[in-house]
Design an enzyme around this catalytic site. Structure first.
Site, mmCIF file in Angstrom:
data_model
loop_
_atom_site.group_PDB
_atom_site.id
_atom_site.type_symbol
_atom_site.label_atom_id
_atom_site.label_comp_id
_atom_site.label_asym_id
_atom_site.label_seq_id
_atom_site.Cartn_x
_atom_site.Cartn_y
_atom_site.Cartn_z
ATOM 1 N N HIS A 366 0.787 -1.233 0.000
ATOM 2 C CA HIS A 366 0.000 0.000 0.000
ATOM 3 C C HIS A 366 0.813 1.273 0.000
ATOM 4 O O HIS A 366 0.243 2.356 -0.051
ATOM 5 C CB HIS A 366 -0.928 0.042 1.220
ATOM 6 N N LYS A 557 -9.035 13.985 4.075
ATOM 7 C CA LYS A 557 -8.189 12.798 4.071
ATOM 8 C C LYS A 557 -7.257 12.940 5.265
ATOM 9 O O LYS A 557 -7.246 13.985 5.928
ATOM 10 C CB LYS A 557 -7.382 12.708 2.779
ATOM 11 N N ARG A 558 -6.483 11.889 5.571
ATOM 12 C CA ARG A 558 -5.513 12.039 6.655
ATOM 13 C C ARG A 558 -4.622 13.251 6.395
ATOM 14 O O ARG A 558 -4.326 13.578 5.241
ATOM 15 C CB ARG A 558 -4.669 10.770 6.784
ATOM 16 N N LYS A 563 0.432 14.582 1.323
ATOM 17 C CA LYS A 563 -0.884 14.880 0.746
ATOM 18 C C LYS A 563 -1.052 16.383 0.485
ATOM 19 O O LYS A 563 -1.979 16.821 -0.176
ATOM 20 C CB LYS A 563 -1.998 14.355 1.652
ATOM 21 N N THR A 665 -8.564 6.617 -2.622
ATOM 22 C CA THR A 665 -9.915 6.174 -2.936
ATOM 23 C C THR A 665 -10.888 7.329 -2.713
ATOM 24 O O THR A 665 -11.982 7.330 -3.259
ATOM 25 C CB THR A 665 -10.350 4.975 -2.059
ATOM 26 N N LYS A 669 -14.463 8.531 -4.716
ATOM 27 C CA LYS A 669 -15.769 8.847 -4.111
ATOM 28 C C LYS A 669 -16.276 10.207 -4.591
ATOM 29 O O LYS A 669 -17.454 10.368 -4.913
ATOM 30 C CB LYS A 669 -15.653 8.862 -2.582
HETATM 31 C C1 PLP Z 1 -12.093 7.114 1.598
HETATM 32 C C2 PLP Z 1 -11.624 7.464 2.938
HETATM 33 C C3 PLP Z 1 -10.270 7.706 3.167
HETATM 34 C C4 PLP Z 1 -9.222 7.650 2.077
HETATM 35 O O1 PLP Z 1 -9.097 8.932 1.517
HETATM 36 P P1 PLP Z 1 -7.885 9.322 0.558
HETATM 37 O O2 PLP Z 1 -8.279 10.662 0.043
HETATM 38 O O3 PLP Z 1 -7.850 8.298 -0.512
HETATM 39 O O4 PLP Z 1 -6.666 9.365 1.397
HETATM 40 C C5 PLP Z 1 -9.875 8.050 4.448
HETATM 41 N N1 PLP Z 1 -10.764 8.164 5.448
HETATM 42 C C6 PLP Z 1 -12.082 7.966 5.253
HETATM 43 C C7 PLP Z 1 -13.017 8.131 6.403
HETATM 44 C C8 PLP Z 1 -12.556 7.601 4.001
HETATM 45 O O5 PLP Z 1 -13.876 7.385 3.830
#
Ligand code: PLP
Length: 818
Positions: A366, A557-558, A563, A665, A669
């Site tokens: 990952h 995101k984190r 990022k 991911t 979304k």
């Molecule tokens: C989808 C999701 C992530 C992943 O987000 P990235 O932008 O791909 O880092 C992290 N936390 C939650 C709660 C998510 O639903």
């Protein structure tokens, strides 16, 4: 709003029947009647009723898998970020509307009790959410599968923002019980730690045997949660282990009067499943973490072997009937554990055990970030798992001999293949262990997989050139479209019919409606309603007023330097300057939303959260901005927050330093919910561009290759910063305390880092990013064009369904039929 998911299955009961069942559950399982029931009681009763309804299907699937001798998939993951489950189950069973009516007839509002369900946050971020999407997709595409993980009493911490700083509070999701799970006291396995290995001479001519005598033992007890696929095609099991003391020891101790010792033992066992480590893409080198990894890997393997033995009588057929998947290296210790169980417990010889092991395991990588690659010091490994250490050495000897025999590797290359890192303190490399112990190693986007071959696993890839393959991540459209965006789902059903509910590819039919003005208007109205919902939430929770007609620009995101939330914040500051210097220009009203948690030990990430909040305070409070720009930090980002924010986004920020985000991911979304992406050519953004088309995405910045080149050739950020007036002004403002007047030096080190090394290439990408944001403004102002592009995004995202991803895993890795 449209009732999007009121599909119902032919055998479904009428609302009146469900209402009676809810009252029954209230009475006989909770011991209350309707007059005294609390909202939590109604929630629990509703879940029990629906849970009962999946049991028949659950058992049927298990029985069929047994009778037909189907191969099973076992997905081992230290994290499952499942979020709330009630809507998921209601919706996938086609019971949403019937339950709504049933509850309503009892005077209970479904949405109100749904909001009380705890958000099960047994994961950090993308990796854990992927595991949750995969579980749902495996049930949907009808693969017999079990997820295995840990039932953490405290999941991901709850984030509060106090005075702009992140504060971590314990998440106690089990406070009101967990009506979803079944405790399986009888399904318990002993897991040992420490002690010594005894060598016992075998009979004449036979190898010596090894007997491990651990000096600590704990019990892993199973808790099962049913995972319901779309239209309840199949119900699979998520089995989470909880640590308990091994009773006989305790009884002895209690009997001997050692209360304190006995209680300490009990605490030690509990500790294993007490808390999730809140580190994402970060090394967490604590001994307890290593213990957790072994604890759940060992319990899962014992469970798998017991099931296999009871059905097939022997273990040589294991690879034909079981595919065990390692979600990252966290369960990599399962490789030597399976070897130990096969050899020491079940009497298999080393060569056969190694063959069975490699044919059974597959591994997903990952991340390529060096700070996230797991390794454990040899002395710690040896102390906790002495027998596994011997097995690791034996595997290593065999593999290094194989590599040397080819004559194609020099000393440095052999050292990089080794399971033991020899420079510095000696450590066991878990990535190499997972790679060597598996028949398949996959990356999570096309770019990431290529980089994997060129970097971390370059030499292993030359030794085993068939092993690395790509499986681009996906998301389940049930949660990330049907449930979270009932407005858009309803509109799509009206426009193109229901086929896409079962065949997500059919969503492509929306593409031809991008040119239809009436449809675009309906689409815009849905987006607007979703934005109003988010605006209300922000007004209620944070007291910040935002205008739903502004462009909603979202980065959730984190929080991590790679990022690049910092790039986004600096661009906001620069925009703020320009709005004030050029009030005559036609600025596009924008709200920049941020959300995300920082690892508690990650200093810069926590400082970036504080900066976002400091900048928000100044900009939102400055009347000369005239509301054209607002900045909002939404606290406690989790799955439930994502479900509200994704559908409300116009612009999706996917701006990581190229080469550093394995897939992402969140990007998927957003686009599926009709946001346009502003992003770098990183992770799955590359493939999103290929599918939605160049004109429907905003790409900027250095490529992964260019980043590597710059770093190799001595990148000098100072010159780059100084060449950009906008950037130097923004940095100077932050550095000098414009946003932190009470503590003017707060951000000095953070800003100095941009001048001195700028490892994440914020300066190098700044001008391109800012210019692209102005191009975004231009398209936004041409509203029909914007919505046409947004519609094309939705239409072309179906490939990123996790059903597609899972079918690829099934065919190309697990060898199970779909
Ligand atoms: C989808 C999701 C992530 C992943 O987000 P990235 O932008 O791909 O880092 C992290 N936390 C939650 C709660 C998510 O639903």
């Amino acid at each position: 709003m449209a009732r999007a998911t009121n599909i119902s299955l032919p055998e479904n009961p009428a609302p009146s029947v469900l209402a009676a069942e809810v009252l029954q559950a209230l009475k006989y399982r909770i011991g209350k009647d309707a007059t005294v029931a609390t909202p939590y009681d109604w929630l629990t009763a509703s879940i029990k009723v629906v849970r009962d309804r999946v049991i028949d299907r659950w058992m049927k699937g298990t029985k069929e898998a047994y009778e037909r001798q189907e191969k099973r998939v076992y997905y081992l993951s230290l994290e499952f970020l499942i979020g709330r489950l009630m809507r998921d189950a209601f919706s996938n069973l086609g019971l949403m509307e019937a339950m709504r009516e049933a509850l309503s007839s009892l005077g209970v509002d479904l949405d109100r009790i749904a909001a009380l369900e705890p958000d099960a946050a047994l994961g950090n971020g993308g990796l854990g959410r992927l595991a949750a999407c995969f579980m749902e997709s495996m049930a949907t595409v009808d693969i017999p599968a079990h997820g295995y993980g840990i039932r953490y009493a405290n999941g991901m911490f709850r984030q509060e923002i106090q005075d702009g700083w992140q504060v971590e509070l314990p998440e106690t999701w089990l406070d009101h019980g967990n009506p979803w799970e079944f405790e399986r006291r009888e399904r318990a396995f002993e897991v040992g730690f420490g002690g010594a290995v005894e060598s016992v001479a075998g009979p004449e001519g036979a190898d010596e045997r090894h007997v491990w005598h651990p000096n600590e033992r704990v019990l892993a007890v199973a808790y099962d949660t049913p995972v319901v696929g779309w239209r309840a095609n199949r119900v699979n099991t998520l089995r989470l282990w909880s640590g308990m003391p091994v009773d006989p020891i305790l009884l002895d101790r209690f009997n001997a009067g050692d209360y304190v010792g006995a209680l300490a033992e009990s605490n030690k066992a509990d500790t294993l499943s007490r808390v999730l480590y809140p580190a994402d893409s970060h090394k967490e080198g604590q001994e307890l973490r290593f213990r957790q990894e072994y604890f759940f890997s060992s319990a899962s393997l014992q469970d798998i072997l017991q099931r296999h033995l009871s059905q097939y009588g022997g273990l040589s057929s294991l690879p034909d009937k079981a595919a065990i998947h390692l979600n990252d290296t966290h369960p990599a210790i399962a490789v030597p554990e399976l070897m130990r169980l096969l050899i020491d417990v079940h009497g298999m010889d080393f060569d056969q055990a190694w063959d069975v092991t490699r044919r059974t395991f597959a591994y997903t990588n990952h991340t390529l970030l060096p700070e996230a690659l797991e390794s454990w010091p040899v002395p710690l490994f040896e102390r906790l798992l002495p027998r596994h250490m011997q097995i690791v050495y034996a595997i290593n000897a065999a593999v290094l001999l194989e590599a040397r025999t080819t004559g194609r590797f020099d000393g440095g290359q052999i050292a990089s293949i080794s399971l033991i890192q020899e420079n510095g303190d000696r450590r066991v490399r878990m990535g190499n262990l997972a790679f060597i112990g598996s028949h398949s190693v996959n990356g999570v986007s096309a770019l990431h997989t290529e980089l994997m071959k060129e970097t971390v696993f370059a030499d292993l890839h030359r030794l085993y050139p068939e092993r690395i393959n790509n499986k681009t991540n996906g998301i389940t459209p049930r949660r990330w479209l049907f449930q979270c965006n009932s407005g858009l789902t309803g509109l799509a059903r009206e426009a193109i019919g229901d086929r896409f509910l079962d065949d997500i590819e059919a969503l492509g039919d929306l593409g031809k409606l991008a040119g239809d003005a009436a449809f675009r208007e309906k689409f815009a109205a849905v987006k607007r309603a979703n934005k109003a919902r988010l605006a209300n939430l922000v007004a209620e929770r944070l007291g910040i007023k935002v205008d739903p007609s502004a462009l909603f620009d979202i980065q959730i995101k984190r929080i991590h330097e790679y990022k690049r939330q910092l790039l986004n914040i600096l661009e906001a500051i620069s925009l703020y300057d320009q709005i004030r210097s050029h009030p005559e220009r036609d600025w596009t009203p924008r709200v920049k939303f941020f959300g995300g948690k920082a690892a508690p030990s990650y200093h810069n990430a926590k400082l970036i959260i504080k900066l976002a909040n400091d900048v928000a305070r100044v900009i939102n409070g400055d009347p000369s901005v005239r509301g054209l720009l607002k900045v909002v930090f939404v606290p406690n980002y989790n799955v439930s927050a994502a479900e509200v924010m994704m559908p409300a986004a116009d612009l999706s920020e996917q701006i990581s330093t190229a080469g550093m985000e394995a897939s992402g991911t969140g990007n998927m979304k957003f686009a599926l919910n009709g946001a346009l992406t502003i992003g770098t050519l990183d992770g799955a953004n590359v493939e999103i561009r290929e599918r939605v088309g160049d004109e429907n995405i905003f790409i900027f910045g250095l490529t992964a290759e260019e980043v590597a080149e710059r770093r190799a050739n001595g990148y000098e950020p100072r010159a780059v910063v100084e060449a950009s007036r906008e950037l130097s002004q923004a940095i100077a403002a932050v550095s000098s305390g414009v946003f932190s007047p009470g503590d003017p030096s707060r951000y000095r080190d953070l800003m100095d880092g941009l001048y001195q090394h700028d490892w994440f290439m914020v300066a190098a990408d700044f001008d391109a990013y800012a210019a692209t944001q102005r191009a975004v403004d231009d398209v936004w102002r041409d509203s029909p064009d914007w919505y046409a592009r947004a519609i094309r995004n939705v239409a072309h995202m179906s490939w990123f369904s996790s059903d597609r991803t899972i079918r690829e895993y099934a065919k190309e890795i697990w060898n199970v039929p779909v």
